[in-house]
Structures are given as C-alpha cells and as structure tokens.
Design a protein around this motif. Structure first.
Motif, PDB file in Angstrom:
ATOM      1  N   ALA A   1       0.835  -1.207   0.000  1.00  0.00           N
ATOM      2  CA  ALA A   1       0.000   0.000   0.000  1.00  0.00           C
ATOM      3  C   ALA A   1       0.866   1.253   0.000  1.00  0.00           C
ATOM      4  O   ALA A   1       0.541   2.249  -0.664  1.00  0.00           O
ATOM      5  CB  ALA A   1      -0.931  -0.012   1.208  1.00  0.00           C
ATOM      6  N   ASP A   2       1.991   1.231   0.724  1.00  0.00           N
ATOM      7  CA  ASP A   2       2.906   2.372   0.722  1.00  0.00           C
ATOM      8  C   ASP A   2       3.617   2.499  -0.622  1.00  0.00           C
ATOM      9  O   ASP A   2       3.809   3.608  -1.134  1.00  0.00           O
ATOM     10  CB  ASP A   2       3.933   2.214   1.848  1.00  0.00           C
ATOM     11  N   LEU A   3       4.013   1.373  -1.184  1.00  0.00           N
ATOM     12  CA  LEU A   3       4.674   1.390  -2.482  1.00  0.00           C
ATOM     13  C   LEU A   3       3.751   1.937  -3.571  1.00  0.00           C
ATOM     14  O   LEU A   3       4.204   2.624  -4.497  1.00  0.00           O
ATOM     15  CB  LEU A   3       5.127  -0.023  -2.857  1.00  0.00           C
ATOM     16  N   ALA A   4       2.460   1.645  -3.445  1.00  0.00           N
ATOM     17  CA  ALA A   4       1.496   2.075  -4.458  1.00  0.00           C
ATOM     18  C   ALA A   4       1.368   3.592  -4.514  1.00  0.00           C
ATOM     19  O   ALA A   4       1.044   4.160  -5.568  1.00  0.00           O
ATOM     20  CB  ALA A   4       0.137   1.441  -4.189  1.00  0.00           C
ATOM     21  N   VAL A   5       1.610   4.266  -3.401  1.00  0.00           N
ATOM     22  CA  VAL A   5       1.464   5.723  -3.331  1.00  0.00           C
ATOM     23  C   VAL A   5       2.652   6.432  -3.971  1.00  0.00           C
ATOM     24  O   VAL A   5       2.531   7.523  -4.538  1.00  0.00           O
ATOM     25  CB  VAL A   5       1.287   6.171  -1.860  1.00  0.00           C
TER      26      VAL A   5
END
Length: 310
Positions: free
Chosen positions: A213-217
């Motif tokens: 989820a952090d990588l997606a941002v």
C-alpha cells in the motif's frame, strides 16, 4: 549492453557510529544537502544521528534503514558531482532502494519515506516474534537449506552472499537450533548480524500487503541507469517492475552470487561499493579474480575514487 562500472549499494548492518560526519563536514553542498533533505522529509535529526549517534540508536531498524540509504546516497552525490557515472547499479536488500534512487526510479524523499516505513513494519515483526540472522561460512548453501528444512520452526536461507558465505534468518530459537547443527556440520564461522529483524524470510509475509500500500502511493519511474535486482539477478525493466520487486524482497532471499555473476556477464570490470561499509566489496573480491573492486568506506577511499574518475 556492455557495462564497465557497477555501483553497489549496501544493506542493513553496514551502519556505524559517525559514518556521515566527514561527508557533511567536507561536502556540504552535496552530502550535506542530502542530509538536510532527509531531516526535512523524515522529521528526524538524521544528519546528527549519522554523525554523532551511538551504535545502539543506529541499530534500531527504523533508524538504520533511512540512515544507511541517506549516507550511501550522499556518497553517490559526492562522486556524481565529480563526474562519476556508473553503467549499472545494484543494491543488497535495503541497498536496492538506494540503487533505484541513483537510477532515477525513486525520488530521494519517497525512498526515505519508504525505507522508514519498511523499518517500522519490520520492527513490529521483531517485537512480536524475536528473530535473528546469522552469517554462515564453510557450509554449502544446499546443505544449509537441508538443515534449515529439518528444524522445527522458521529458519530459512535469506542471503546467498558468496559461494562460501550464506545468511540464515528466522525466529531466534530456530536460528539457534540451526547454528548448533551447522557447527556439527563444520561451519567455519557463525556470526550474528547487527540487524533489528529477521529479514528475507517467511516471517515477513505479514508485511507484504501493508508495505504494498505504501509502495502504491510512491511514484516509480523507468530507470535512467540500468539496474540489476538482487531479488532476481536480472535487469529491472520498468518502474512498475521495480515497485513489485521491492514488495517481493521482504520475503525473497538476496541472490547476490547470481547478481555479481550477471554483472560480470554484462561486462562489468569495475565494482564500486558506495556506502558506509565494506561488506559488498569484500564479497566481490572473493568472487572475482581480475576485476577492480573498491569501497567508499571513509574519506581517504572517497578521495581515491574521485581522483580516478577526474
């Protein structure tokens, strides 16, 4: 592609007290600017911690990871300002974030925030399940795998570092059981690593979705410099692939033997470790017979590298 110079960025465990003091003092416009940006982005006195912080504070994984990235990238900026331009970059575990930053895939700010988050998540696992990592020499990797498979508990081969060195990772109890069997197997040495969590094993699986989820941002661009991933030992073709590999590397082993072999196959003859440690240059020296292998461990070595590329 025919490469000549590869920049290798180290992972956790390469941190040491005062590792950035000379960088900030002697290179305020390059290295100093990196730490100013890091302090601003993270809301931490990272420059001070990397110049004056004690070893125990730097060992905390949520501090160590951005500290090593910032120090390694600061050295890269010092070298780049003097004309250094690698043909290829790669990183060992955490060092892959630095490599991707050097290659223009990640902005420095995003890379710092991601590794801080990665460290925080790993610290959660370490607090819930006491873990350990141990470097093993003198026992072939396939035999280590067999021994680990027979242990009751989680202990897995996490790093294929060199033909004569591997790293195991898992719960503290299972790692201790494996160490006992490895001693009996004739291990030349067993060295506990200075890390805060059991990286690159199945204990990290619980983090994958959260970190994804952090990588997606974050914005991931296509590489401006060719990148070799230590997850696959292959070139990273796009920003999207880089994002997925950073998710996978939480549980995937570091395939460093294959990565260095791939660099050699691509024509690399100059292997430069860019960061506060000398582990990667030491491993490269053990695997390569005729290549030039250097580190940037201290001010003297940085000056020597700068002079060679001037």
């Amino acid at each position: 592609m025919n490469a000549s110079v590869i920049a290798m960025f180290p992972g956790q465990g390469s941190q040491r007290e005062g590792m950035a003091a000379h960088l900030i003092r002697e290179h305020p416009g390059t290295a100093g600017a990196v730490f100013e940006r890091a302090d601003e982005v993270l809301g931490l006195p990272l420059g001070r911690l990397c110049s004056e912080g004690d070893a125990e504070r730097l060992r905390a994984t949520e501090i160590a990871q951005p500290a090593i990235l910032a120090t390694s990238y600061a050295i890269f900026e010092v070298l780049r300002a003097e004309g250094f331009a690698p043909d290829l970059v790669t990183g060992h575990s955490l060092g892959e974030f630095t490599a991707l930053t050097a290659a223009g895939v990640l902005d420095l700010a995003d890379a710092l925030l991601l590794v801080r988050r990665r460290g925080e998540l790993m610290a959660e696992i370490a607090a819930a399940v006491p873990g350990a990592m141990t470097a093993v020499s003198g026992v072939p990797a396939d035999r280590i795998e067999e021994i680990c498979a027979g242990i009751d508990g989680v202990v897995e081969l996490a790093n294929y570092n060199a033909p004569d060195q591997s790293v195991i990772s898992g719960t503290a109890a299972a790692v201790a059981d494996a160490e006992e069997l490895l001693r009996a197997e004739g291990a030349g040495s067993l060295v506990a690593l200075r890390v805060g969590a059991p990286f690159h094993c199945s204990l990290m699986a619980a983090l994958e979705d959260r970190f994804a989820a952090d990588l997606a941002v974050a914005e991931f661009r296509d590489p401006a410099i060719d990148v070799l991933s230590s997850v696959t030992a292959q070139r990273v073709s796009s920003g999207d692939e880089a994002r997925e590999l950073l998710r996978r590397q939480l549980t995937a082993p570091v395939r460093w033997i294959e990565t260095i072999a791939a660099a050699a196959d691509l024509g690399c003859t100059d292997y430069l470790e860019i960061g506060p440690g000398r582990v990667l240059s030491g491993l490269a020296n053990r695997m390569l017979d005729t290549a030039t292998v250097r580190s940037t461990h201290d001010a003297r070595r940085i000056s020597a590298v700068v002079a060679s590329y001037a």
